[in-house]
Scaffold this motif. Structure first.
Motif, PDB file in Angstrom:
ATOM      1  N   MET A   1     -32.034  -1.206  13.739  1.00  0.00           N
ATOM      2  CA  MET A   1     -30.977  -0.664  12.906  1.00  0.00           C
ATOM      3  C   MET A   1     -30.012   0.100  13.807  1.00  0.00           C
ATOM      4  N   GLU A   2     -28.716  -0.185  13.699  1.00  0.00           N
ATOM      5  CA  GLU A   2     -27.705   0.492  14.507  1.00  0.00           C
ATOM      6  C   GLU A   2     -27.007   1.558  13.671  1.00  0.00           C
ATOM      7  N   THR A   3     -26.718   2.667  14.300  1.00  0.00           N
ATOM      8  CA  THR A   3     -25.943   3.710  13.639  1.00  0.00           C
ATOM      9  C   THR A   3     -24.883   4.197  14.604  1.00  0.00           C
ATOM     10  N   GLU A   4     -23.795   4.712  14.077  1.00  0.00           N
ATOM     11  CA  GLU A   4     -22.704   5.206  14.920  1.00  0.00           C
ATOM     12  C   GLU A   4     -23.042   6.577  15.488  1.00  0.00           C
ATOM     13  N   ILE A  16     -28.888  17.383  15.794  1.00  0.00           N
ATOM     14  CA  ILE A  16     -27.826  17.162  16.768  1.00  0.00           C
ATOM     15  C   ILE A  16     -27.600  15.659  16.872  1.00  0.00           C
ATOM     16  N   PHE A  17     -26.471  15.263  17.436  1.00  0.00           N
ATOM     17  CA  PHE A  17     -26.155  13.850  17.582  1.00  0.00           C
ATOM     18  C   PHE A  17     -26.011  13.523  19.062  1.00  0.00           C
ATOM     19  N   LEU A  18     -26.742  12.499  19.480  1.00  0.00           N
ATOM     20  CA  LEU A  18     -26.649  12.043  20.857  1.00  0.00           C
ATOM     21  C   LEU A  18     -25.461  11.094  20.962  1.00  0.00           C
ATOM     22  N   PRO A  19     -24.575  11.321  21.914  1.00  0.00           N
ATOM     23  CA  PRO A  19     -23.441  10.416  22.042  1.00  0.00           C
ATOM     24  C   PRO A  19     -23.892   9.063  22.597  1.00  0.00           C
ATOM     25  N   GLU A  20     -23.191   8.026  22.171  1.00  0.00           N
ATOM     26  CA  GLU A  20     -23.498   6.686  22.672  1.00  0.00           C
ATOM     27  C   GLU A  20     -23.073   6.588  24.131  1.00  0.00           C
ATOM     28  N   PRO A  21     -23.921   6.034  24.990  1.00  0.00           N
ATOM     29  CA  PRO A  21     -23.523   5.855  26.385  1.00  0.00           C
ATOM     30  C   PRO A  21     -22.324   4.906  26.484  1.00  0.00           C
ATOM     31  N   LYS A  22     -21.656   4.934  27.622  1.00  0.00           N
ATOM     32  CA  LYS A  22     -20.505   4.060  27.823  1.00  0.00           C
ATOM     33  C   LYS A  22     -20.949   2.605  27.749  1.00  0.00           C
ATOM     34  N   SER A  31     -17.470  -6.531  26.724  1.00  0.00           N
ATOM     35  CA  SER A  31     -18.057  -5.202  26.572  1.00  0.00           C
ATOM     36  C   SER A  31     -19.268  -5.281  25.642  1.00  0.00           C
ATOM     37  N   MET A  32     -20.380  -4.665  26.063  1.00  0.00           N
ATOM     38  CA  MET A  32     -21.602  -4.690  25.260  1.00  0.00           C
ATOM     39  C   MET A  32     -22.012  -3.260  24.922  1.00  0.00           C
ATOM     40  N   ARG A  33     -22.166  -3.007  23.617  1.00  0.00           N
ATOM     41  CA  ARG A  33     -22.519  -1.667  23.169  1.00  0.00           C
ATOM     42  C   ARG A  33     -24.027  -1.470  23.192  1.00  0.00           C
ATOM     43  N   TRP A  34     -24.410  -0.222  23.405  1.00  0.00           N
ATOM     44  CA  TRP A  34     -25.814   0.153  23.349  1.00  0.00           C
ATOM     45  C   TRP A  34     -26.262   0.125  21.894  1.00  0.00           C
ATOM     46  N   ARG A  35     -27.571  -0.025  21.632  1.00  0.00           N
ATOM     47  CA  ARG A  35     -28.104  -0.050  20.272  1.00  0.00           C
ATOM     48  C   ARG A  35     -29.040   1.143  20.080  1.00  0.00           C
ATOM     49  N   TRP A  51     -40.242   4.317  22.944  1.00  0.00           N
ATOM     50  CA  TRP A  51     -39.055   3.478  22.936  1.00  0.00           C
ATOM     51  C   TRP A  51     -38.211   3.666  21.682  1.00  0.00           C
ATOM     52  N   THR A  52     -38.545   4.662  20.856  1.00  0.00           N
ATOM     53  CA  THR A  52     -37.759   4.903  19.645  1.00  0.00           C
ATOM     54  C   THR A  52     -36.990   6.208  19.766  1.00  0.00           C
ATOM     55  N   ASN A  53     -36.065   6.402  18.835  1.00  0.00           N
ATOM     56  CA  ASN A  53     -35.232   7.596  18.755  1.00  0.00           C
ATOM     57  C   ASN A  53     -34.385   7.760  20.011  1.00  0.00           C
ATOM     58  N   LYS A  54     -33.853   6.631  20.491  1.00  0.00           N
ATOM     59  CA  LYS A  54     -32.995   6.661  21.674  1.00  0.00           C
ATOM     60  C   LYS A  54     -32.117   5.420  21.711  1.00  0.00           C
ATOM     61  N   TRP A  55     -31.156   5.455  22.614  1.00  0.00           N
ATOM     62  CA  TRP A  55     -30.269   4.316  22.811  1.00  0.00           C
ATOM     63  C   TRP A  55     -30.983   3.245  23.628  1.00  0.00           C
ATOM     64  N   SER A  56     -30.834   2.004  23.204  1.00  0.00           N
ATOM     65  CA  SER A  56     -31.476   0.876  23.879  1.00  0.00           C
ATOM     66  C   SER A  56     -30.444   0.119  24.702  1.00  0.00           C
ATOM     67  N   HIS A  57     -30.811  -0.193  25.923  1.00  0.00           N
ATOM     68  CA  HIS A  57     -29.929  -0.918  26.853  1.00  0.00           C
ATOM     69  C   HIS A  57     -29.580  -2.285  26.263  1.00  0.00           C
ATOM     70  N   PRO A  58     -28.302  -2.693  26.293  1.00  0.00           N
ATOM     71  CA  PRO A  58     -27.915  -3.963  25.679  1.00  0.00           C
ATOM     72  C   PRO A  58     -28.304  -5.202  26.489  1.00  0.00           C
ATOM     73  N   GLY A  59     -28.748  -5.037  27.706  1.00  0.00           N
ATOM     74  CA  GLY A  59     -29.076  -6.186  28.546  1.00  0.00           C
ATOM     75  C   GLY A  59     -27.959  -6.448  29.534  1.00  0.00           C
TER      76      GLY A  59
END
Length: 139
Positions: A1-4, A16-22, A31-35, A51-59
């Motif tokens: 599930m993706e959230t902004e 708190i909100f973790l910013p999405e990595p570049k 351009s590939m966004r993190w999930r 591996w949960t509650n964090k940004w996942s590398h898009p590959g």
């Protein structure tokens, strides 16, 4: 599930909100966004998985490049299989040639067959029919 915006709990239990990595870029420049991977707890221990509650590398590759790479791999695999098939056929032919008399059989054909009697003449006719697909050696 993706959230902004990603909620997380700070040590004081304030959200708190973790910013999405570049975004990262594929080899083709897309351009590939993190999930974001939502928090999932182990049902036995109640501890969240690492591996949960964090940004996942898009590959490293976008979907189109992955599909293209997969098609190339399949094409290479088919070429390798065909090469192995042809090699097996060649090895089998070499083995048959050796068992049938080695290099002596390389020049054997219908025109080089010397007919010495009536039985051999009949055998030659039957062999030619079988070679043309008209029956078999026993008809």
């Amino acid at each position: 599930m993706e959230t902004e915006l990603v909620p997380s709990l700070s040590p004081g239990n304030t959200q708190i909100f973790l910013p999405e990595p570049k975004p990262l870029h594929c080899e083709c420049g897309v351009s590939m966004r993190w999930r974001w991977v939502d928090r999932i707890e182990n049902p036995l221990t109640g501890i969240p998985f690492d591996w949960t509650n964090k940004w996942s590398h898009p590959g490293k590759l976008c979907e189109k490049c992955l599909e293209k790479r997969e098609a190339e791999i399949q094409k290479e695999e088919k070429a390798r299989e065909e090469k192995m098939r042809l090699l097996r056929i060649e090895q089998l032919n070499n083995r048959i040639t050796l068992e049938m008399g080695g290099g002596r059989t390389a020049n054997w054909n219908f025109s080089s067959f010397l007919v010495e009697n009536d039985t051999q003449a009949k055998a030659l006719v039957a062999a030619k029919k079988a070679a043309n697909g008209d029956g078999n050696l026993y008809s």
